[in-house]
Design an enzyme around this catalytic site. Structure first.
Site, short mmCIF file in Angstrom:
data_model
loop_
_atom_site.label_atom_id
_atom_site.label_comp_id
_atom_site.label_asym_id
_atom_site.label_seq_id
_atom_site.Cartn_x
_atom_site.Cartn_y
_atom_site.Cartn_z
CG ASP A 35 54.14 12.48 31.11
OD1 ASP A 35 53.07 12.51 30.44
OD2 ASP A 35 54.21 12.85 32.29
CG HIS A 238 44.10 -0.51 5.45
ND1 HIS A 238 45.43 -0.42 5.13
CD2 HIS A 238 43.81 -1.83 5.41
CE1 HIS A 238 45.91 -1.63 4.88
NE2 HIS A 238 44.94 -2.50 5.04
CG ASP A 255 39.46 -7.10 8.96
OD1 ASP A 255 39.80 -7.86 9.89
OD2 ASP A 255 40.12 -6.97 7.91
CG ASP A 266 43.14 -10.78 9.97
OD1 ASP A 266 42.16 -10.01 10.04
OD2 ASP A 266 44.02 -10.68 9.09
CG HIS A 345 42.35 -7.29 -0.45
ND1 HIS A 345 42.12 -8.62 -0.21
CD2 HIS A 345 41.17 -6.65 -0.19
CE1 HIS A 345 40.87 -8.78 0.18
NE2 HIS A 345 40.27 -7.61 0.18
CG HIS A 349 47.73 -11.83 5.84
ND1 HIS A 349 47.71 -12.08 7.19
CD2 HIS A 349 46.58 -11.13 5.58
CE1 HIS A 349 46.62 -11.54 7.72
NE2 HIS A 349 45.91 -10.97 6.76
CG HIS A 356 49.47 -8.31 7.94
ND1 HIS A 356 49.37 -6.97 7.72
CD2 HIS A 356 48.23 -8.81 7.76
CE1 HIS A 356 48.11 -6.66 7.43
NE2 HIS A 356 47.40 -7.77 7.45
CD GLU A 380 42.65 -10.88 4.32
OE1 GLU A 380 42.10 -9.78 4.45
OE2 GLU A 380 43.67 -11.21 4.93
CE1 TYR A 384 36.43 -4.87 0.46
CE2 TYR A 384 37.74 -5.83 -1.32
CZ TYR A 384 37.38 -5.78 0.01
OH TYR A 384 37.97 -6.64 0.91
NE ARG A 402 38.70 -7.69 4.63
CZ ARG A 402 38.59 -6.38 4.61
NH1 ARG A 402 38.38 -5.75 3.45
NH2 ARG A 402 38.66 -5.66 5.72
CD GLU A 404 40.95 -11.53 7.39
OE1 GLU A 404 40.37 -10.48 7.74
OE2 GLU A 404 42.19 -11.62 7.28
#
Ligand code: GLY
Ligand code: MN
Ligand code: MN
Length: 434
Positions: A35, A238, A255, A266, A345, A349, A356, A380, A384, A402, A404
């Protein structure tokens, strides 16, 4: 943002259709377990057009050749709800606050919707909306179509999100202000993480120190699940586990960013856990930084987004050749998708009410959109190199970088909205020291 902004957006949306009914639902409440519910977050399209943050609401816009009308259906106030959760705006409150023609209780929607749809020929809605309210509108449209003697009935269904999300592409000054505010808190949080980071800390400790900055400055939420990835974890794109130890000699990729009044930021930064880049880390880092700076430099009105993507792949490919990770000719490597192993990637975006932002990337002919003043896009680039990749020199293995930032297209070119966040090797090492 005051109510006239939302009214102007609704008018612009109505101006873009000939006639018909537009139905947009609020987000549903999401059960977390048993709940308990996840914190409520309004549907971005619904919010964009209404400014209303409560659940179980509907926005209905009506356009005929003769008149236009905006109707909002909201949950009425109840003493029981107010006792447990605090007061809702209710029908009277919503009518007072919003510049709409009518406000009704959501419980009256069943009675109203058939009458609203009568005599109309087009229904606009979100094709992903599976709410009971939308199902009822579709069922009512079907019943009207099958009723005897009815000559005008809903004959066409249209995707309203394409219209709203095209509008969302160009941000107003007020929207950009909110993004700037989100970024300013995110900047403080990244700097705090750089200052606090120590060998042997847990990734989640850095996440916690950033969350503290967000929450203690009034941000209600992160804009997305934070990634705090030490060492080789950065090579899982991710990675949100954030439960590893930050080790001496590793980099950490963060990130993470907050949302301010529903507008996202972002940001990614990658820095050494011990505050000092090793030679190999610096080599990879400076390659990624160089790619990022060149791409940002190329962003201006009338540049095609597809061109920028291709340009970024050429730059990343060249960087990988320079590092000795790939060999060959850039175009041939891109053709063979060889760079995708190390730079999998896209370059960025749209960003706005959603991290996004689901705005179109192509026009109605399928051609890439060109940049226009007011668009906001992340840039970004990343490289890797997995720890177990024996095809790469040992010194680079386990490095993931990375960088960004959030870029606003302006009339003259572009503005890096997150340029205040430490980014060069010197700036980062200085911040880590302080
Ligand atoms: N933080 C999600 C992304 O960079 O796209
Ligand atoms: Mn990101
Ligand atoms: Mn991003």
């Amino acid at each position: 943002m005051n109510e006239t902004h939302y009214q102007a957006r609704r008018q612009k949306l109505l101006d873009s259709i000939e006639e018909g009914i537009i139905v947009l639902s609020s987000s549903p409440l999401q059960t977390r377990s048993n709940d308990t519910e996840y914190p409520y977050r309004q549907n971005s399209d619904f919010y964009y057009l209404s400014g209303f943050e409560e659940a179980n609401a509907l926005l209905v816009l009506v356009k005929t050749k003769e008149f236009e009308k905006t109707v909002l259906f909201v949950e009425p106030n109840s003493d029981e709800f107010a006792l447990w959760n605090g007061a809702r705006l209710g029908v009277e409150g919503a009518l007072k606050r919003f510049l709409v023609d009518e406000v009704h209780s959501i419980f009256e929607y069943t009675n109203h919707i058939k009458e609203i749809l009568r005599e109309h020929i087009a229904l606009y809605f979100d094709f992903n909306d599976d709410s009971n309210h939308l199902k009822l509108a579709q069922k009512s449209a079907k019943e009207l179509r099958e009723s005897r003697g009815v000559k005008r009935y809903i004959r066409t269904f249209h995707d309203v999100t394409h219209l709203t999300r095209t509008m969302r592409l160009i941000k107003s000054f007020e929207e950009i202000d909110k993004i700037r505010h989100a970024i300013s808190l995110t900047a403080s949080a990244h700097h705090e993480a750089m200052k606090r980071c120590k060998n042997g800390m847990q990734e989640f400790e850095l996440q916690a120190c950033m969350s503290y900055v967000f929450l203690s400055n009034g941000a209600v939420s992160e804009a997305y699940g934070a990634i705090v990835a030490g060492g080789n974890n950065a090579n899982t794109l991710h990675y949100i586990n954030n439960r590893d130890v930050l080790k001496e000699g590793d980099l950490v990729l963060i990130d993470a960013a907050c949302e301010w009044e529903l507008y996202a930021s972002d940001i990614t930064r990658t820095f050494p856990v011990n505050g000092k880049f090793s030679d190999a880390q610096r080599e990879v880092y400076e390659k990624v930084l160089d790619v990022q700076l060149r791409i940002i430099e190329a962003m201006k009105p009338n540049v095609k987004r597809d061109w920028l993507q291709r340009y970024s792949e050429e730059l990343l490919c060249q960087a990988l050749i320079d590092l000795g990770i790939l060999s060959g000719e850039v175009n041939a490597l891109i053709e063979a998708k060889a760079h995708k192993k190390y730079a999998p990637h896209g370059i960025g975006h749209w960003m706005g009410l959603d991290v996004h932002d689901p705005c179109p990337y192509v026009d109605d002919r399928g051609e890439s959109l060109v940049f226009c003043a007011g668009m906001v896009m992340t840039i970004e680039p990343g490289i890797y190199i997995r720890a177990d990749d024996e095809s790469v020199a040992e010194k680079y293995r386990g490095i993931g970088v990375r960088i960004e930032d959030n870029i606003l297209i302006t009339a003259e070119g572009c503005e890096n909205l997150s340029s205040m966040i430490a980014k060069t090797v010197d700036e980062i090492e200085e911040m880590c020291k302080s």
